[in-house]
Design a protein around this motif. Structure first.
Motif, short mmCIF file in Angstrom:
data_model
loop_
_atom_site.label_atom_id
_atom_site.label_comp_id
_atom_site.label_asym_id
_atom_site.label_seq_id
_atom_site.Cartn_x
_atom_site.Cartn_y
_atom_site.Cartn_z
N ALA A 86 0.82 -1.21 0.00
CA ALA A 86 0.00 0.00 0.00
C ALA A 86 0.86 1.26 0.00
O ALA A 86 0.58 2.21 -0.74
N LYS A 87 1.90 1.29 0.82
CA LYS A 87 2.76 2.47 0.87
C LYS A 87 3.53 2.69 -0.43
O LYS A 87 3.67 3.82 -0.90
N VAL A 88 4.02 1.63 -1.01
CA VAL A 88 4.76 1.76 -2.28
C VAL A 88 3.82 2.29 -3.37
O VAL A 88 4.20 3.16 -4.14
N LYS A 89 2.60 1.80 -3.40
CA LYS A 89 1.63 2.30 -4.39
C LYS A 89 1.39 3.79 -4.20
O LYS A 89 1.30 4.54 -5.17
N LEU A 90 1.30 4.24 -2.95
CA LEU A 90 1.12 5.67 -2.69
C LEU A 90 2.32 6.48 -3.17
O LEU A 90 2.16 7.54 -3.76
N LEU A 91 3.52 5.99 -2.90
CA LEU A 91 4.72 6.71 -3.31
C LEU A 91 4.83 6.78 -4.83
O LEU A 91 5.16 7.82 -5.39
N VAL A 92 4.54 5.69 -5.50
CA VAL A 92 4.61 5.66 -6.97
C VAL A 92 3.57 6.61 -7.55
O VAL A 92 3.84 7.34 -8.50
N LYS A 93 2.40 6.63 -6.94
CA LYS A 93 1.32 7.50 -7.40
C LYS A 93 1.69 8.98 -7.28
O LYS A 93 1.28 9.80 -8.06
N GLN A 94 2.51 9.31 -6.27
CA GLN A 94 2.90 10.69 -6.02
C GLN A 94 3.97 11.20 -6.97
O GLN A 94 4.17 12.39 -7.08
N GLU A 95 4.69 10.28 -7.63
CA GLU A 95 5.77 10.71 -8.51
C GLU A 95 5.20 11.46 -9.70
O GLU A 95 4.22 11.05 -10.29
N PRO A 96 5.83 12.58 -10.05
CA PRO A 96 5.34 13.33 -11.22
C PRO A 96 5.55 12.53 -12.51
O PRO A 96 6.54 11.83 -12.66
N THR A 97 4.58 12.63 -13.39
CA THR A 97 4.70 11.96 -14.68
C THR A 97 5.20 12.95 -15.71
O THR A 97 4.96 14.15 -15.62
#
Length: 75
Positions: free
Chosen positions: A63-74
């Motif tokens: 869950a935390k990794v998904k949140l961090l990946v989601k926060q990365e700018p595209t």
């Protein structure tokens, strides 16, 4: 870490230009407010208290990794 230098390691990561932007997730057995606050203040992105249940532990990390990946700018 067995030597208790986790917060110092976070500072080193953040001060190094090559690693400064890497996500840092702390996995600890300590839930002490002091420990959590120190790690977050030194630049950790999140702090997880290790669950003794392997299924819960894996779900927390996922869950935390998904949140961090989601926060990365595209781009």
């Amino acid at each position: 870490l067995t030597d208790g230098r986790g917060s110092a390691l976070i500072k080193e990561i953040r001060e190094n230009e090559a690693s400064a932007n890497l996500p840092v997730i702390i996995l600890s057995t300590s839930s002490l407010e002091r420990d959590v606050g120190e790690c977050l203040q030194n630049g950790a992105n999140c702090y997880l208290v290790k669950s003794p249940d392997p299924t819960v532990f894996a779900a927390d990390i996922t869950a935390k990794v998904k949140l961090l990946v989601k926060q990365e700018p595209t781009e």
